[in-house]
Design a protein around this motif. Structure first.
Motif, mmCIF file in Angstrom:
data_model
loop_
_atom_site.group_PDB
_atom_site.id
_atom_site.type_symbol
_atom_site.label_atom_id
_atom_site.label_comp_id
_atom_site.label_asym_id
_atom_site.label_seq_id
_atom_site.Cartn_x
_atom_site.Cartn_y
_atom_site.Cartn_z
ATOM 1 N N ARG A 262 41.225 92.200 99.792
ATOM 2 C CA ARG A 262 42.513 92.497 100.413
ATOM 3 C C ARG A 262 43.376 93.256 99.407
ATOM 4 N N ARG A 295 31.121 96.219 105.609
ATOM 5 C CA ARG A 295 31.943 97.162 106.377
ATOM 6 C C ARG A 295 32.683 98.115 105.453
ATOM 7 N N THR A 296 32.729 99.383 105.872
ATOM 8 C CA THR A 296 33.538 100.399 105.211
ATOM 9 C C THR A 296 33.985 101.388 106.281
ATOM 10 N N GLU A 297 35.036 102.128 106.023
ATOM 11 C CA GLU A 297 35.631 102.971 107.068
ATOM 12 C C GLU A 297 34.764 104.178 107.398
ATOM 13 N N SER A 305 34.818 106.252 100.584
ATOM 14 C CA SER A 305 35.188 105.345 101.663
ATOM 15 C C SER A 305 35.514 103.965 101.083
ATOM 16 N N PRO A 307 36.729 99.783 102.552
ATOM 17 C CA PRO A 307 36.898 98.950 103.737
ATOM 18 C C PRO A 307 38.371 98.915 104.161
ATOM 19 N N GLU A 308 38.617 98.641 105.406
ATOM 20 C CA GLU A 308 39.980 98.622 105.928
ATOM 21 C C GLU A 308 40.847 97.620 105.193
ATOM 22 N N SER A 309 40.265 96.535 104.707
ATOM 23 C CA SER A 309 41.039 95.505 104.041
ATOM 24 C C SER A 309 41.660 95.982 102.726
ATOM 25 N N GLU A 311 43.116 98.974 102.467
ATOM 26 C CA GLU A 311 44.205 99.890 102.774
ATOM 27 C C GLU A 311 45.532 99.193 102.526
#
Length: 312
Positions: A262, A295-297, A305, A307-309, A311
């Motif tokens: 995060r 997971r990655t964007e 790239s 992951p969204e977490s 951002e």
């Protein structure tokens, strides 16, 4: 039935009056000098506990040396051996240690704190920029026992011995392998606070080829040394606990992290340290960072790239 002769009974028949009339023996009162001597004897007879005052490490030809220096005697008991994980004394929790191997150490009859509970040596987790020794981590200072783990870049033979004047326990770990220098990037907290780019600063670390990408990230997650920390360098983990895998394919480094990633709303994350560290290595042009679930964007293509977490 056997009865003793009557004359033996006469011998045992001592008049009660004579016992009561016997004067009590006088108990001598010890002199002050005798009391002081007894107290000094008791103090010297009590076992002394070794107090840890310093932990240091350095490289020598063919080996890395870790020295534990004590005030007073040497620890009464000393043990060492490789362990699969480092366990905290008392709680039983796993203590993270950077490295591919962990050499566990146990000192009995030793403490690392004073009578007020304050540490008597440096940080309980210290990073070193040595070929073999990556970290030295304390896992317990409990009931006159000290537990440590030495995180190593590779499992190797070692020797433990003692020295006196002052009291020291020395651990020599062989380094029979070649290393190459890599650049690892940490947050420069002073530049970041001043809004002065770049926000990262590079330091040199030795890693074992050919796994230079994995070795570079292992050193990154170990954090800065004490000297680097004093200059304002910090490792921003963004709640990542380590690197599960690094795969380089077609110029792209695919990095899968562990932990609950995060950003915490920050514009600077662990990705800002991983990306420049890996892009300085031959054959890597792009870096894709994945969370623990994979997971990655932008998982495909030639691009960076996260992951969204991660951002902001």
């Amino acid at each position: 039935m056997f009865l003793p002769p009557k004359r033996s009974l006469a011998v045992l028949a001592v008049p009660l009056v004579s016992l009561l009339a016997a004067p009590a023996a006088a108990t001598p009162v010890p002199s002050h000098a005798a009391v002081r001597t007894a107290m000094r004897t008791a103090v010297h007879a009590a076992p002394r506990v070794a107090t840890l005052v310093d932990v240091r490490a350095s490289h020598h030809p063919g080996l890395d040396r870790v020295v534990f220096e004590f005030r007073g005697p040497l620890p009464a008991r000393r043990g060492a051996g490789y362990v699969s994980r480092l366990i905290a004394d008392g709680s039983g929790r796993t203590v993270p240690v950077a490295g591919d191997a962990i050499l566990g150490l146990r000192f009995g009859g030793a403490v690392g704190h004073d009578n007020k509970g304050r540490p008597t040596y440096g940080p309980t987790r210290e990073t070193f920029a040595l070929p073999g020794v990556i970290q030295v981590v304390n896992a317990g200072d409990f009931e006159a026992g000290l537990t440590f783990g030495i995180g190593l870049s590779r499992k190797a033979s070692y020797r433990v011995y003692t020295l006196t004047h002052p009291s020291r326990v020395v651990v020599d770990v062989k380094t029979p392998y070649r290393t190459v220098p890599v650049r690892t990037y940490f947050l420069d907290s002073r530049a970041y606070a001043a809004g002065r780019r770049p926000y990262t600063a590079a330091v040199s670390r030795p890693v074992i080829p050919p796994s230079t990408a994995r070795g570079a990230l292992q050193r990154l997650f170990a954090g800065p040394t004490q000297a680097e920390h004093a200059k304002g360098l910090r490792f921003v983990a963004s709640a990542a606990t380590g690197v599960r895998s690094v795969v380089v394919r077609d110029g792209v480094a695919h990095v899968r992290l562990t932990g609950s990633l995060r950003s915490g709303g920050s514009a600077f994350t662990v990705a800002d340290e991983i990306t420049p560290t890996l892009k300085r290595l031959p054959g890597i042009r792009w870096v894709k960072i994945y969370d623990a679930s994979g997971r990655t964007e932008r998982p495909k293509g030639h691009s960076d790239s996260v992951p969204e977490s991660l951002e902001p």
